[in-house]
Design an enzyme around this catalytic site. Structure first.
Site: not given
Length: 701
Positions: A93, A353
């Site tokens: 770029e 339990s």
């Protein structure tokens, strides 16, 4: 010679004029740029609407949310990006990015020459800085006026930001198709990973996409995306950035044509922390993403085996600090059939339990029982409450150790009746856990078998006390939160060791390895909830499985459904198991023959208590008082003088226990003495001939 001198004189004159003109234009340009800066500064100070992030303890992304404008826009940092990607981006770029001042004159001349010779725009000659200018001020269409505006803005930007800042901003705002902006969002959506380490093919695709993000979207135009990627690869080979052999291999790789879902680890927790502080962009949690991912996989697999409406919740915490390492609210956050949006780790459910260990712990504290104490497992009537065992069978006489390991209901209720359900609830509240009771009702014996509402989060916090020698650190989720300076005590260290010693002997579920953990299971009435909670010397893990709507799941039990998940989760969490702690001072496991007479059988009809109902008040320890700090002049850890013990009430003879260990003899008088063997917290218990007891906790200094 004269002509040559004249020519040189004219050339020098024109050179001076040209130089002066260029210098004048430069000065005019600088002045104009200064005025432009003051009059029309670039909008760099405007806050960019970024996606809120929830990250784990190492900063790894757990979950991201779309920005207010609906776009996925995650902040980029070039220090955490793949170096090869950055090298390819700049080579493709903007080759002179690190040296130009925002505009590359050579690139502009090349673009102008291509326009003149081809009659159309072949390349724009834009630098990355110019592209950033276009991103912060989008243009309606391509034109010379727009290009000149970009040039001016690029020059302004370069005067304000460093090259690194420019690159970070560009890689945060660059478009990558659809509502994806920035390289991180693109890498997560197209490859399912952060852009720290990219393959050559992946890096090339991310370089190609921003030039034409919609036309090259891999999910809609995979062939166009592949062609654009291959052009990037070809240029990298032509410029020598990448070896041709590597480029050829990368070009053979197909483009991923499916957009992936953004990360959603610990989705329920991420929702809650974001709702609690919506103004914050980044939330740092104590969650470990690797542990979280492992437990989420286990939850999904377990739920699939149980049916379409069953869900699973899990919570793993460090018992020493209270830090929550993983929290799975449901088997699948996005599964509507399982009501995945409901966080079952925070839902009040019957714990079955799972509270029994705390009942036994209180009984140990009171000196009512030891592990080898015999206790009846036969039908009983407790003021109209008639508990039954889960399998409707009874074992007769069993040891306390066997009663807890087999999770027998009747023995647990016998002990709860002795210590009192209100005391159990008080200990839970002391640990920061408040069970949900029926409105207006006092705690009853049914609480010992699941007759109260409790969350998985609360249950894990309670069990963290068992793993941390009785001290409960409140669970913490946020990285900036601090551990409690004075953690609450749910049980004494001696009692917690006794519980761990018994629970570590429970047989693992079928097919599960022996991990050396202590664990307890629970099943609620009607097979609606199955639980398993386990711990080693540092970590505690809780599992819930059931239907979020409270429906029954036939055959769903804690041992057969939740316990296998518990063991698999411990194995896959990757935390490493810590051995259970050694016995603290005063914690011993006595054989039946070594037990004091009053502890050989709980509720015996043959002992001294059978001589008739006691008329005297229950024993009460008057010295030392509860919570007293006592200086005994300890020399090298040993007391130099014995500690006097005094009680009121009770029936002789009296048996004293220090930290669960009986003193050498019984006393007929209400005065006794004890010589401590070290500093620290100690629990003193007295038991009278009627089996009644009293306890105090003191600190020896």
């Amino acid at each position: 010679m004269t002509g040559r001198r004249a020519w040189l004189s004219r050339w020098a004159r024109w050179a001076v004029i040209g130089f002066t003109a260029v210098l004048g234009l430069a000065v005019i340009g600088m002045v104009a740029l200064d005025r432009l800066d003051k009059a029309y500064p670039p909008p760099l100070g405007d806050p960019i609407a970024l996606s809120p992030e929830v990250v784990d303890r190492q900063g790894a992304l757990l979950r991201a949310f779309a920005a207010p404008d609906g776009r996925w826009r995650l902040k980029a940092d070039i220090d955490t990006l793949d170096p090869q990607f950055l090298e390819m981006l700049i080579a493709y770029e903007d080759r002179r990015f690190w040296s130009h001042a925002g505009v590359d004159p050579l690139a502009l001349l090349r673009a102008a020459w291509q326009l003149a010779t081809n009659g159309r725009i072949v390349s724009g000659g834009s630098t990355l800085t110019m592209q950033l200018a276009r991103l912060i001020e989008p243009r309606e269409q391509r034109s010379f006026a727009a290009k000149f505006r970009q040039i001016a803005r690029a020059l302004q930007i370069e005067r304000r930001l460093s090259k690194r800042e420019i690159l970070n901003r560009y890689l945060t705002l660059a478009p990558y198709g659809g509502n994806l902006e920035g390289v991180r969002a693109a890498s997560l959506a197209w490859f399912g990973k952060e852009p720290r380490r990219l393959s050559l093919a992946e890096a090339a695709l991310l370089v190609a996409l921003p030039q034409s993000p919609e036309a090259r979207r891999p999910d809609r135009h995979p062939e166009t995306a592949r062609a654009a990627r291959d052009r990037v690869l070809a240029r990298m080979a032509g410029t020598g950035v990448i070896a041709r052999s590597e480029v050829a291999r990368a070009a053979r790789i197909a483009v991923q044509s499916r957009r992936r879902q953004m990360p959603a680890y610990a989705a329920h927790l991420a929702d809650s922390v974001r709702q609690a502080a919506p103004e914050r962009r980044r939330h740092s949690l104590l969650i470990d993403r690797g542990v979280q991912a492992g437990l989420e996989r286990v939850a999904r697999e377990a739920a699939r085996r149980r049916g379409p409406r069953v869900s699973v919740a899990m919570l793993l915490a460090d018992a020493r600090s209270g830090a929550v390492l993983a929290r799975v609210g449901s088997a699948d956050y996005f599964n509507s059939a399982r009501a995945g949006w409901i966080d079952m780790s925070l839902a009040d459910r019957s714990p079955g339990s799972t509270l029994k260990p705390f009942i036994y712990g209180l009984a140990f504290e009171e000196g009512l029982v030891m592990q080898e104490t015999m206790i009846e497992d036969r039908p009983g009537n407790f003021a109209g409450y008639r508990p039954k065992n889960f399998d409707m069978d009874y074992q007769g006489d069993v040891t306390v150790r066997e009663a807890l390991q087999m999770s027998l209901n009747v023995p647990a209720i016998r002990l709860l009746d002795a210590v009192g359900p209100a005391r159990l609830v008080a200990r839970m509240k002391r640990a920061g856990v408040r069970p949900t009771l029926p409105p207006g009702e006092a705690p009853g014996l049914a609480i010992g078998l699941g007759g109260a509402g409790l969350t998985l989060e609360g249950l894990v916090q309670l069990y963290a006390g068992l793993a941390n020698r009785g001290k409960v650190e409140p669970l913490r989720y946020l990285k900036e939160s601090e551990a409690a300076s004075h953690p609450a005590a749910v049980l004494t260290p001696q009692a917690t060791w006794q519980i761990a010693d018994m629970l570590s002997g429970v047989i693992p579920p079928e097919g599960a390895p022996h991990l050396g953990i202590a664990y307890k299971t629970g099943t609620s009435y009607g097979y609606r909830d199955a639980w398993a909670v386990g711990y080693d010397g540092r970590h505690v893990l809780g599992v819930w499985i059931g239907r979020p709507d409270g429906g029954s799941v036939p055959g769903l039990t804690g041992y057969r459904a939740a316990a296998p998940i518990l063991f698999k989760a411990f194995s896959r969490a990757g935390i490493g198991l810590t051995p259970l702690p050694r016995a603290p001072a005063g914690a011993v496991r006595l054989a039946a023959s070594e037990l004091p007479f009053s502890q050989r059988r709980f509720g015996s009809s043959e002992g001294p208590a059978a001589t008739g109902a006691p008329t005297e008040p229950a024993p009460e320890i008057v010295f030392p008082p509860e919570g007293t700090h006592i200086d005994l002049g300890l020399a090298q850890g040993m007391a130099t003088t014995p500690l006097a013990l005094k009680i009121n009430g009770g029936r002789a003879p009296f048996r004293w226990l220090a930290n669960g260990k009986p003193l050498p003899k019984s006393y007929r008088r209400r005065v006794a003495s004890w010589t401590p063997d070290g500093r620290g917290s100690s629990t003193l218990t007295v038991i009278d001939a009627a089996g009644r007891s009293a306890s105090v906790q003191v600190v020896l200094e």
